[in-house]
Scaffold this motif. Structure first.
Motif, PDB file in Angstrom:
ATOM      1  N   ASN A  81       0.819  -1.405   0.122  1.00 25.86           N
ATOM      2  CA  ASN A  81       0.099   0.038  -0.074  1.00 25.86           C
ATOM      3  C   ASN A  81       0.846   1.385   0.071  1.00 25.86           C
ATOM      4  O   ASN A  81       0.530   2.259  -0.797  1.00 25.86           O
ATOM      5  CB  ASN A  81      -0.970   0.004   1.031  1.00 25.86           C
ATOM      6  CG  ASN A  81      -1.882   1.306   1.438  1.00 25.86           C
ATOM      7  OD1 ASN A  81      -2.438   1.515   0.256  1.00 25.86           O
ATOM      8  ND2 ASN A  81      -1.612   1.523   2.539  1.00 25.86           N
ATOM      9  N   ARG A  82       1.817   1.148   0.813  1.00 22.92           N
ATOM     10  CA  ARG A  82       2.606   2.485   0.860  1.00 22.92           C
ATOM     11  C   ARG A  82       3.601   2.667  -0.479  1.00 22.92           C
ATOM     12  O   ARG A  82       3.699   3.649  -0.979  1.00 22.92           O
ATOM     13  CB  ARG A  82       3.665   2.397   1.970  1.00 22.92           C
ATOM     14  CG  ARG A  82       3.180   2.309   3.231  1.00 22.92           C
ATOM     15  CD  ARG A  82       2.462   3.558   3.732  1.00 22.92           C
ATOM     16  NE  ARG A  82       1.365   3.478   4.727  1.00 22.92           N
ATOM     17  CZ  ARG A  82       0.753   4.414   5.138  1.00 22.92           C
ATOM     18  NH1 ARG A  82       0.839   5.776   4.462  1.00 22.92           N
ATOM     19  NH2 ARG A  82      -0.077   4.430   6.167  1.00 22.92           N
ATOM     20  N   VAL A  83       4.129   1.377  -1.166  1.00 23.08           N
ATOM     21  CA  VAL A  83       4.674   1.576  -2.322  1.00 23.08           C
ATOM     22  C   VAL A  83       3.826   2.016  -3.256  1.00 23.08           C
ATOM     23  O   VAL A  83       4.227   3.022  -4.151  1.00 23.08           O
ATOM     24  CB  VAL A  83       5.172   0.370  -2.929  1.00 23.08           C
ATOM     25  CG1 VAL A  83       5.790   0.421  -3.914  1.00 23.08           C
ATOM     26  CG2 VAL A  83       6.319  -0.277  -1.903  1.00 23.08           C
ATOM     27  N   PHE A  84       2.520   1.854  -3.294  1.00 29.61           N
ATOM     28  CA  PHE A  84       1.479   2.348  -4.381  1.00 29.61           C
ATOM     29  C   PHE A  84       1.470   3.543  -4.192  1.00 29.61           C
ATOM     30  O   PHE A  84       1.331   4.456  -5.212  1.00 29.61           O
ATOM     31  CB  PHE A  84       0.158   1.556  -4.343  1.00 29.61           C
ATOM     32  CG  PHE A  84       0.254   0.261  -4.770  1.00 29.61           C
ATOM     33  CD1 PHE A  84       0.885  -0.015  -5.840  1.00 29.61           C
ATOM     34  CD2 PHE A  84      -0.643  -0.620  -4.614  1.00 29.61           C
ATOM     35  CE1 PHE A  84       0.966  -1.273  -6.855  1.00 29.61           C
ATOM     36  CE2 PHE A  84      -1.002  -1.986  -5.420  1.00 29.61           C
ATOM     37  CZ  PHE A  84      -0.183  -2.168  -6.125  1.00 29.61           C
ATOM     38  N   ILE A  85       1.230   4.094  -2.857  1.00 28.60           N
ATOM     39  CA  ILE A  85       0.895   5.656  -2.572  1.00 28.60           C
ATOM     40  C   ILE A  85       2.488   6.622  -3.221  1.00 28.60           C
ATOM     41  O   ILE A  85       2.178   7.527  -3.775  1.00 28.60           O
ATOM     42  CB  ILE A  85       0.809   5.919  -1.034  1.00 28.60           C
ATOM     43  CG1 ILE A  85      -0.636   5.388  -0.625  1.00 28.60           C
ATOM     44  CG2 ILE A  85       0.991   7.321  -0.606  1.00 28.60           C
ATOM     45  CD1 ILE A  85      -0.899   5.178   0.781  1.00 28.60           C
ATOM     46  N   ILE A  86       3.351   5.754  -2.926  1.00 28.62           N
ATOM     47  CA  ILE A  86       4.538   6.695  -3.558  1.00 28.62           C
ATOM     48  C   ILE A  86       4.635   6.812  -4.695  1.00 28.62           C
ATOM     49  O   ILE A  86       5.197   7.811  -5.455  1.00 28.62           O
ATOM     50  CB  ILE A  86       5.852   5.827  -2.871  1.00 28.62           C
ATOM     51  CG1 ILE A  86       5.977   6.072  -1.373  1.00 28.62           C
ATOM     52  CG2 ILE A  86       7.228   6.569  -3.526  1.00 28.62           C
ATOM     53  CD1 ILE A  86       7.093   5.086  -0.866  1.00 28.62           C
TER      54      ILE A  86
END
Length: 253
Positions: A81-86
């Protein structure tokens, strides 16, 4: 000194654009911070260095001091999820900068120049809501609120200016506005150059079946003489050549 309407619109939209880029950069940085904290919390939990009493008893829905949920493959989905947001913030920042324009026009048209900023605002609100849906520290919390607010402003700007929003905030739009600097009518009289009228006359002749051939570069350099080609070339440059008045009386003709 009062600015014209298009200048105020240009300044306002570029202020929103700058705030949008700043908000995306802050969310990008805060997502990296949260990602690092989650990885450290998961490593501490796996190594047994954290307090796992409440976690083992089933009273905790998250791994202590993290946003990782207490469920199968929770760490994987939290990191993803954090990678997608980045990744999304990087794409939106490039979209706001306008580079590479051809890439967005072909592969992400909704973020290209032909669309407004409404879709951009929706994506920013989705990112902000995704971050705010979890318990986070103060820095990610503030940046997510900021991004969500800017997303609402972009949605409003998209509804007002529609697909012309990016054209109105573009620096190149001033070149188009420069065409309207000089007046075109004075006391109801059209004072624009006759070039456009002459060009439209020639195009009308082409439609009627009388095509005209534009002079080549070589003929421009060599001169066109005083014939029909010379008259056309002078007319295209804004000069009207009229025939001289007859000097003999009509009865003598």
């Amino acid at each position: 000194m009062f600015l014209p309407g298009f200048a105020r619109t240009f300044i306002a939209l570029n202020i929103i654009r700058a705030l949008s880029i700043i908000a995306l950069l802050l969310v990008f940085a805060s997502s990296i911070v949260v990602l690092v904290d989650d990885v450290e919390a998961v490593n501490a939990f796996v190594n047994g260095n954290s307090n796992t009493t409440s976690f083992d008893s089933g009273n905790s829905d998250y791994i202590p001091a993290s946003t990782v949920p207490n469920q199968p493959a929770g760490a994987f989905w939290a990191v993803l999820n954090r990678v997608f947001i980045i990744f999304q913030t990087i794409v939106l920042i490039l979209s706001e900068i306008g580079w590479p324009a051809a890439f967005f026009t072909r592969f992400f048209p909704v973020l290209g120049r032909d669309f407004g900023v409404g879709a951009l605002g929706v994506m920013q609100c989705l990112i902000g809501a995704s971050v705010l849906s979890h318990y986070v520290n103060d820095f990610p919390l503030v940046t997510a609120f900021f991004l969500f607010s800017i997303g609402c402003v972009n949605i409003l700007a998209g509804l007002i200016f529609r697909e012309k929003a990016k054209d109105k905030r573009s620096i190149l739009s001033w070149r188009e506005r420069g065409k309207d600097v000089l007046p075109t009518h004075v006391r109801g009289v059209d004072i624009r150059p006759v070039t456009g009228a002459v060009s439209s006359m020639f195009s009308h002749d082409e439609k009627n079946g009388h095509p005209t051939r534009a002079p080549s570069n070589a003929s421009n350099r060599a001169g066109m003489g005083f014939g029909r080609q010379g008259e056309k070339g002078a007319a295209l440059k804004g000069f009207l050549i009229t025939k001289p008045l007859e000097s003999l009386p009509r009865h003598a003709a």
